[in-house]
Design an enzyme around this catalytic site. Structure first.
Site, PDB file in Angstrom:
ATOM      1  CB  SER A 175      49.686  73.045  34.280  1.00 26.50           C
ATOM      2  OG  SER A 175      49.693  72.051  33.536  1.00 26.50           O
ATOM      3  CE1 TYR A 194      46.097  51.164  31.120  1.00 22.78           C
ATOM      4  CE2 TYR A 194      46.726  50.804  28.932  1.00 22.78           C
ATOM      5  CZ  TYR A 194      47.020  51.287  30.097  1.00 22.78           C
ATOM      6  OH  TYR A 194      48.170  52.086  30.082  1.00 22.78           O
TER       7      TYR A 194
END
Length: 288
Positions: A175, A194
């Site tokens: 995962s 950002y």
């Protein structure tokens, strides 16, 4: 190299805040953890010591700068030659294989976060000087490096090492979790780069999930809203944000976010890939 008998997780930005909570949660679930840090050596080493006291040989620390700057240092480098971000990311994943012989989970948590306004002139109203432009280029390399480019290189290294591992040495549950942002579609004023980088990370999550599905590597995102608030913002400002959260009118705890990460890493989520889960108390439903 220790025999690969337990699952291993690499968590970037693991020394403090959300990263620490994620690392502790995965460790409690039986994972050995590779704790990446940039500048927080004392905190990372203290956490490693705590985890190893609970279960010997279950934690290591690795230092790396994940900004997209070719001259950034890496553990063990003598500084005589530039080290690319691609190499630094590959070495992080390699550290798991060197120490434990495997890497089952990757959590891309490390993230720079600060404003980069589009319009920022000096006191006389002039355009930024050369030094300011250089600072902006550095900020772009830092924000995009930690929030988007490093996760891409880390996922690439993770997948390549998996593909090169003999089937008999592989685990059964792989995962990757990307820590996105619940508010990407409701951006914070002045945080343009950002926001761009976190949007790219969401795209990476979906694209990598599709590409890595044949390998049975799941890729998901977890997007905190108000979580583990910083100390340098005026209390009245934070209370204003908290009051807008529909559920409980507060910020989330680190554990409330890390619990979702740990669930998505577990076999209980084995049919979930390519999704981004918001852990924001409904905050993203309200802010325009």
């Amino acid at each position: 190299m220790t025999a690969p008998t337990v699952p291993v997780a690499l968590v970037t930005g693991a020394a403090k805040r959300l990263g620490r909570s994620i690392a502790e949660g995965l460790h409690a679930e039986g994972y050995a953890v590779c704790l990446h840090y940039h500048r927080s050596a004392a905190e990372a080493n203290a956490l490693s010591a705590t985890l190893n006291a609970r279960r010997p040989n279950s934690a290591i620390t690795v230092q790396a700068d994940l900004s997209n700057v070719a001259t950034a240092p890496v553990s063990g480098a003598d500084g005589s030659a530039p080290v690319t971000l691609f190499t630094r990311c590959a070495e992080l994943v390699a550290a798991c294989y060197t120490h434990w012989g495997r890497c089952d989970v990757l959590v891309n948590n490390a993230s720079s976060f600060y404003p980069t306004p589009l319009l920022r002139n000096d006191e006389d109203g002039h355009e930024p000087c050369v030094g300011d432009r250089e600072a902006m280029e550095t900020a772009t390399a830092d924000l995009f490096g930690s929030n988007a480019i490093a996760p891409y290189f880390l996922i690439k290294a993770f997948a390549h090492r998996f593909a090169g591992t003999p089937a008999k040495h592989r685990g059964t549950n792989y995962s990757i979790i990307n820590m996105v942002d619940a508010m990407t579609n409701q951006p914070l004023l002045g945080y343009t780069i950002y926001t761009m980088a976190k949007g790219a990370l969401e795209g990476l999550t979906r694209s990598a999930a599709l590409e890595l599905a044949p390998l049975q590597i799941r890729v998901n995102g977890v997007g905190p809203g108000l979580s583990v608030l910083v100390d340098d913002m005026p209390p009245a400002v934070w209370e204003g944000h908290r009051s807008k959260v529909p559920l409980y009118q507060r910020d989330s705890s680190a554990a409330e976010v890390s619990d979702v990460v740990i669930f998505l890493c577990s076999s209980k989520a084995k049919y979930i890939t390519g999704t981004c889960v918001k852990v924001d108390g409904g905050y993203s439903l309200t802010r325009a």
